[in-house]
Write an enzyme that holds these catalytic residues in place. Structure first.
Site, PDB file in Angstrom:
ATOM      1  N   ASN A   1      13.063  20.128  91.624  1.00  0.00           N
ATOM      2  CA  ASN A   1      12.194  21.108  90.980  1.00  0.00           C
ATOM      3  C   ASN A   1      12.299  22.468  91.662  1.00  0.00           C
ATOM      4  O   ASN A   1      12.546  22.550  92.864  1.00  0.00           O
ATOM      5  CB  ASN A   1      10.741  20.639  90.999  1.00  0.00           C
ATOM      6  CG  ASN A   1      10.552  19.371  90.190  1.00  0.00           C
ATOM      7  OD1 ASN A   1      11.423  19.023  89.389  1.00  0.00           O
ATOM      8  ND2 ASN A   1       9.459  18.688  90.397  1.00  0.00           N
TER       9      ASN A   1
ATOM     10  N   HIS B   1      17.685  22.554  94.037  1.00  0.00           N
ATOM     11  CA  HIS B   1      18.035  23.474  92.947  1.00  0.00           C
ATOM     12  C   HIS B   1      17.420  24.857  93.126  1.00  0.00           C
ATOM     13  O   HIS B   1      17.318  25.622  92.171  1.00  0.00           O
ATOM     14  CB  HIS B   1      17.620  22.865  91.595  1.00  0.00           C
ATOM     15  CG  HIS B   1      18.414  21.630  91.238  1.00  0.00           C
ATOM     16  ND1 HIS B   1      18.081  20.788  90.213  1.00  0.00           N
ATOM     17  CD2 HIS B   1      19.537  21.118  91.792  1.00  0.00           C
ATOM     18  CE1 HIS B   1      18.970  19.791  90.150  1.00  0.00           C
ATOM     19  NE2 HIS B   1      19.859  19.965  91.103  1.00  0.00           N
TER      20      HIS B   1
ATOM     21  N   CYS C   1      21.141  37.831  95.616  1.00  0.00           N
ATOM     22  CA  CYS C   1      22.205  38.657  95.052  1.00  0.00           C
ATOM     23  C   CYS C   1      23.226  37.755  94.366  1.00  0.00           C
ATOM     24  O   CYS C   1      23.633  36.733  94.905  1.00  0.00           O
ATOM     25  CB  CYS C   1      22.866  39.455  96.169  1.00  0.00           C
ATOM     26  SG  CYS C   1      24.380  40.267  95.633  1.00  0.00           S
TER      27      CYS C   1
ATOM     28  N   CYS D   1      26.767  38.370  96.730  1.00  0.00           N
ATOM     29  CA  CYS D   1      26.902  37.972  98.137  1.00  0.00           C
ATOM     30  C   CYS D   1      25.892  36.896  98.524  1.00  0.00           C
ATOM     31  O   CYS D   1      25.912  36.415  99.652  1.00  0.00           O
ATOM     32  CB  CYS D   1      26.802  39.179  99.077  1.00  0.00           C
ATOM     33  SG  CYS D   1      25.127  39.850  99.229  1.00  0.00           S
TER      34      CYS D   1
ATOM     35  N   GLY E   1       9.819  10.570  88.808  1.00  0.00           N
ATOM     36  CA  GLY E   1       9.851  11.592  87.754  1.00  0.00           C
ATOM     37  C   GLY E   1      11.183  12.278  87.576  1.00  0.00           C
ATOM     38  O   GLY E   1      11.224  13.451  87.219  1.00  0.00           O
ATOM     39  N   THR E   2      12.262  11.533  87.806  1.00  0.00           N
ATOM     40  CA  THR E   2      13.568  12.127  87.536  1.00  0.00           C
ATOM     41  C   THR E   2      14.336  11.224  86.591  1.00  0.00           C
ATOM     42  O   THR E   2      14.273   9.997  86.712  1.00  0.00           O
ATOM     43  CB  THR E   2      14.391  12.406  88.814  1.00  0.00           C
ATOM     44  OG1 THR E   2      15.719  12.804  88.432  1.00  0.00           O
ATOM     45  CG2 THR E   2      14.457  11.208  89.738  1.00  0.00           C
TER      46      THR E   2
ATOM     47  N   ASN F   1       8.463   6.080  86.950  1.00  0.00           N
ATOM     48  CA  ASN F   1       8.841   6.861  85.772  1.00  0.00           C
ATOM     49  C   ASN F   1       8.378   6.090  84.540  1.00  0.00           C
ATOM     50  O   ASN F   1       8.672   4.911  84.422  1.00  0.00           O
ATOM     51  CB  ASN F   1      10.374   7.047  85.742  1.00  0.00           C
ATOM     52  CG  ASN F   1      10.816   8.101  84.740  1.00  0.00           C
ATOM     53  OD1 ASN F   1      10.275   8.186  83.642  1.00  0.00           O
ATOM     54  ND2 ASN F   1      11.797   8.892  85.109  1.00  0.00           N
TER      55      ASN F   1
HETATM   56  P1  NAD Z   1      14.296  15.621  83.517  1.00  0.00           P
HETATM   57  O1  NAD Z   1      13.540  16.576  82.642  1.00  0.00           O
HETATM   58  O2  NAD Z   1      15.702  15.315  83.185  1.00  0.00           O
HETATM   59  O3  NAD Z   1      13.518  14.230  83.551  1.00  0.00           O
HETATM   60  C1  NAD Z   1      12.143  14.150  83.770  1.00  0.00           C
HETATM   61  C2  NAD Z   1      11.813  12.675  83.947  1.00  0.00           C
HETATM   62  O4  NAD Z   1      10.432  12.585  84.290  1.00  0.00           O
HETATM   63  C3  NAD Z   1      12.031  11.811  82.704  1.00  0.00           C
HETATM   64  O5  NAD Z   1      12.784  10.687  83.078  1.00  0.00           O
HETATM   65  C4  NAD Z   1      10.601  11.419  82.295  1.00  0.00           C
HETATM   66  O6  NAD Z   1      10.557  10.097  81.766  1.00  0.00           O
HETATM   67  C5  NAD Z   1       9.868  11.494  83.608  1.00  0.00           C
HETATM   68  N1  NAD Z   1       8.434  11.762  83.511  1.00  0.00           N
HETATM   69  C6  NAD Z   1       7.766  12.467  82.562  1.00  0.00           C
HETATM   70  N2  NAD Z   1       6.454  12.532  82.855  1.00  0.00           N
HETATM   71  C7  NAD Z   1       6.288  11.858  84.018  1.00  0.00           C
HETATM   72  C8  NAD Z   1       5.167  11.583  84.857  1.00  0.00           C
HETATM   73  N3  NAD Z   1       3.951  12.023  84.523  1.00  0.00           N
HETATM   74  N4  NAD Z   1       5.346  10.860  85.991  1.00  0.00           N
HETATM   75  C9  NAD Z   1       6.578  10.401  86.321  1.00  0.00           C
HETATM   76  N5  NAD Z   1       7.681  10.649  85.579  1.00  0.00           N
HETATM   77  C10 NAD Z   1       7.536  11.359  84.447  1.00  0.00           C
HETATM   78  O7  NAD Z   1      14.133  16.178  84.971  1.00  0.00           O
HETATM   79  P2  NAD Z   1      15.032  16.058  86.269  1.00  0.00           P
HETATM   80  O8  NAD Z   1      15.507  14.669  86.448  1.00  0.00           O
HETATM   81  O9  NAD Z   1      14.246  16.728  87.333  1.00  0.00           O
HETATM   82  O10 NAD Z   1      16.329  16.956  86.009  1.00  0.00           O
HETATM   83  C11 NAD Z   1      16.237  18.155  85.271  1.00  0.00           C
HETATM   84  C12 NAD Z   1      16.637  19.472  85.888  1.00  0.00           C
HETATM   85  O11 NAD Z   1      15.673  20.368  85.370  1.00  0.00           O
HETATM   86  C13 NAD Z   1      16.546  19.640  87.352  1.00  0.00           C
HETATM   87  O12 NAD Z   1      17.742  20.227  87.696  1.00  0.00           O
HETATM   88  C14 NAD Z   1      15.417  20.689  87.617  1.00  0.00           C
HETATM   89  O13 NAD Z   1      15.871  21.695  88.492  1.00  0.00           O
HETATM   90  C15 NAD Z   1      15.152  21.293  86.310  1.00  0.00           C
HETATM   91  N6  NAD Z   1      13.716  21.488  85.953  1.00  0.00           N
HETATM   92  C16 NAD Z   1      12.758  21.759  86.886  1.00  0.00           C
HETATM   93  C17 NAD Z   1      11.415  21.885  86.523  1.00  0.00           C
HETATM   94  C18 NAD Z   1      10.390  22.162  87.583  1.00  0.00           C
HETATM   95  O14 NAD Z   1      10.691  22.798  88.585  1.00  0.00           O
HETATM   96  N7  NAD Z   1       9.156  21.664  87.428  1.00  0.00           N
HETATM   97  C19 NAD Z   1      11.050  21.744  85.180  1.00  0.00           C
HETATM   98  C20 NAD Z   1      12.045  21.467  84.246  1.00  0.00           C
HETATM   99  C21 NAD Z   1      13.368  21.332  84.648  1.00  0.00           C
HETATM  100 ZN    ZN Z   2      24.871  41.380  97.650  1.00  0.00          ZN
END
Ligand code: NAD
Ligand code: ZN
Length: 250
Positions: free
Chosen positions: A102, A119, A127, A130, A188-189, A214
């Protein structure tokens, strides 16, 4: 208390090193949309067309407008019980690292200290040429994007875009922590984006107990020793309470 929760709590109470990989799902209950869930950002926007260097080179204004919108979306958002529970869980280990995909800064806001941001962080700027960090959290006007004081490159958000490498130091440490952990949680991934998705596999291969939280199954589910098909904000506080019991602390 459900048997599975007590089992995991006992394992945690007896372990000294642990780590967790978190994804957008842990922030969903704070109101930050996920990318792939039903309410995800993907449906409305196409991040693969905006979150790339090509997009930034050809249309930096639109990319900045999108990031400013995402920053606004996240601005009023606060950590939820899942983030706080992970902060508290750390207290039961000698060492516990939060590895997050996240960019929303919510683990730090919840008070967690050992946080590896794979991420980047949407509130930081850097920048585009650089890579030097720039005015940590300054707002950027898409009409007049500032230039780097060192090289003149354009300022961009400090997040990892599609096709870019993850910050080497963070991913190297993440693998080291995963491989040395006795308990590894995946929370939650969707476990689809590598190399982050390889971390739980690496931990399990080195003998860690793998716990997944999840509501939906993922490619990891069949590998997990314990799978909780539930929301992070519900299970994690219960898990902390169970660990407190198992550890015999008040
Ligand atoms: P993803 O969106 O691919 O998956 C989210 C997962 O969370 C799903 O499998 C879903 O079933 C699960 N989920 C939903 N609600 C939940 C809950 N309440 N408790 C537990 N699990 C729950 O996300 P990812 O795997 O993090 O990969 C996506 C990419 O998106 C990453 O690279 C990230 O940088 C970026 N991203 C970040 C944010 C943030 O910073 N909050 C938001 C959106 C996307
Ligand atoms: Zn620079």
């Amino acid at each position: 208390m459900p048997a599975m929760l007590t089992d995991v709590a006992r394992i945690i109470a007896g372990a000294s090193r642990g780590a967790v990989l978190t994804g957008a799902g842990i922030s969903a209950e704070s109101g930050v949309p996920t990318f792939r869930g039903k309410e995800g950002l993907w449906g409305k926007f196409r991040p693969e067309e905006l979150a790339t260097m090509d997009a930034f080179l050809s249309n930096p204004k639109i990319v900045w407008e999108w990031y400013n919108w995402r920053r606004e979306l996240m601005a009023g958002v606060e950590p939820n019980p899942g983030h706080y529970a992970l902060r508290d869980l750390a207290g039961y280990f000698d060492r516990f690292t939060i590895i997050t995909q996240n960019v929303d800064n919510l683990h730090r806001l919840a008070g967690s200290e050992d946080v590896l941001e794979l991420h980047g962080n949407i509130y930081r700027n850097k920048c585009a040429d650089c890579n030097r960090q720039h005015d940590m959290d300054a707002d950027v006007d898409p009409e007049t994007i500032p230039s780097c004081a060192f090289c003149g490159g354009k300022i961009r958000p400090d997040v990892v875009w599609f096709g870019e490498m993850l910050p080497a130091e963070a991913i190297d440490r993440a693998f080291a922590e995963a491989e040395q952990s006795e308990v590894f949680l995946s929370v939650g991934t969707s476990a689809l984006v590598h190399p982050a998705a390889s971390l739980p596999v690496a931990a399990k291969r080195r003998g860690a107990t793998l716990v997944e939280i999840n509501p939906d199954e993922t490619p990891l589910t069949s590998l997990a020793d314990y799978y909780f098909p539930a929301c992070a904000g519900g299970v994690l506080p219960d898990l902390v309470a169970a660990v407190r019991n198992a550890a015999g602390t008040p």
